[in-house]
Design a protein around this motif. Structure first.
Motif, PDB file in Angstrom:
ATOM      1  N   LYS A 127       3.319   3.145  -4.304  1.00 38.00           N
ATOM      2  CA  LYS A 127       3.830   3.694  -3.050  1.00 38.00           C
ATOM      3  C   LYS A 127       4.792   4.828  -3.354  1.00 38.00           C
ATOM      4  O   LYS A 127       5.398   4.861  -4.438  1.00 38.00           O
ATOM      5  N   PRO A 128       4.994   5.744  -2.413  1.00 37.48           N
ATOM      6  CA  PRO A 128       5.987   6.802  -2.640  1.00 37.48           C
ATOM      7  C   PRO A 128       7.365   6.249  -2.991  1.00 37.48           C
ATOM      8  O   PRO A 128       8.107   6.864  -3.754  1.00 37.48           O
TER       9      PRO A 128
ATOM     10  N   THR B 267       8.563   6.003  -6.641  1.00 39.55           N
ATOM     11  CA  THR B 267       8.940   7.200  -7.387  1.00 39.55           C
ATOM     12  C   THR B 267      10.330   7.035  -7.987  1.00 39.55           C
ATOM     13  O   THR B 267      11.297   6.728  -7.280  1.00 39.55           O
TER      14      THR B 267
ATOM     15  N   THR C 153       5.940   9.625 -10.401  1.00 40.44           N
ATOM     16  CA  THR C 153       5.986  10.258  -9.090  1.00 40.44           C
ATOM     17  C   THR C 153       4.748   9.863  -8.304  1.00 40.44           C
ATOM     18  O   THR C 153       3.623  10.052  -8.791  1.00 40.44           O
ATOM     19  N   VAL C 154       4.965   9.305  -7.127  1.00 43.05           N
ATOM     20  CA  VAL C 154       3.856   8.866  -6.276  1.00 43.05           C
ATOM     21  C   VAL C 154       3.850   9.738  -5.031  1.00 43.05           C
ATOM     22  O   VAL C 154       4.818   9.737  -4.255  1.00 43.05           O
ATOM     23  N   SER C 155       2.769  10.469  -4.851  1.00 46.89           N
ATOM     24  CA  SER C 155       2.672  11.365  -3.695  1.00 46.89           C
ATOM     25  C   SER C 155       1.991  10.647  -2.532  1.00 46.89           C
ATOM     26  O   SER C 155       1.132   9.792  -2.718  1.00 46.89           O
ATOM     27  N   SER C 156       2.378  11.035  -1.334  1.00 48.42           N
ATOM     28  CA  SER C 156       1.820  10.390  -0.132  1.00 48.42           C
ATOM     29  C   SER C 156       0.566  11.101   0.343  1.00 48.42           C
ATOM     30  O   SER C 156       0.217  12.159  -0.138  1.00 48.42           O
TER      31      SER C 156
ATOM     32  N   GLN D 265      -1.368   9.586  -6.771  1.00 48.63           N
ATOM     33  CA  GLN D 265      -1.367   9.469  -5.312  1.00 48.63           C
ATOM     34  C   GLN D 265      -1.071   8.026  -4.897  1.00 48.63           C
ATOM     35  O   GLN D 265      -1.327   7.084  -5.654  1.00 48.63           O
ATOM     36  N   ALA D 266      -0.554   7.889  -3.712  1.00 41.27           N
ATOM     37  CA  ALA D 266      -0.289   6.557  -3.168  1.00 41.27           C
ATOM     38  C   ALA D 266      -1.559   5.721  -3.215  1.00 41.27           C
ATOM     39  O   ALA D 266      -2.655   6.206  -2.901  1.00 41.27           O
TER      40      ALA D 266
ATOM     41  N   SER E 299      -1.398  -0.216  -6.704  1.00 42.91           N
ATOM     42  CA  SER E 299      -1.038   0.001  -5.290  1.00 42.91           C
ATOM     43  C   SER E 299       0.300   0.727  -5.170  1.00 42.91           C
ATOM     44  O   SER E 299       1.179   0.324  -4.411  1.00 42.91           O
TER      45      SER E 299
END
Length: 114
Positions: free
Chosen positions: A85-86, A89, A111-114, A12-13, A83
């Motif tokens: 961020k999307p 990704t 993969t960074v989800s918001s 996650q973000a 830290s």
């Protein structure tokens, strides 16, 4: 396989991940190691590099959030990503410079989800 990456995944973000890249002993002597990344539809971009004596360079977009480090004895480079961020990704690729050659890993998805 001469460069083996690990540590990618879904986060996650605001979260963190640590990527690792181990080079085989046949790749010698390595000067710089580091990471590039490529997001869908975009060009591959440099993320961070580190020389054999520890000098580092970061893309402006990751300064203050990512830390690159290296274990010369183990021929391994790490990328600690905080830290997230999307926009981070991408597929992250490890590289090793053994002049005049460059070696590349197979890539690991972050993969960074918001």
């Amino acid at each position: 396989v001469q460069l083996v990456e690990s540590g990618g995944g879904l986060v996650q973000a605001g979260g963190s991940l640590r990527l690792s890249c181990a080079a085989s002993e046949s790749i010698f002597p390595i000067t710089s190691m580091g990471w590039y990344r490529q997001a869908p539809g975009k060009q591959r971009e440099l993320v961070a590099t580190i020389t054999s004596d520890g000098n580092t360079h970061y893309a402006d977009s990751v300064k203050g959030r990512f830390t690159i480090s290296r274990d010369n004895a183990e021929n391994t480079v790490y990328l600690l990503m905080n830290s997230l961020k999307p926009g981070d990704t991408a597929v992250y690729y490890c590289f090793a410079e053994v002049p005049p050659y460059d070696y590349w890993g197979q890539g690991t998805q972050v993969t960074v989800s918001s």
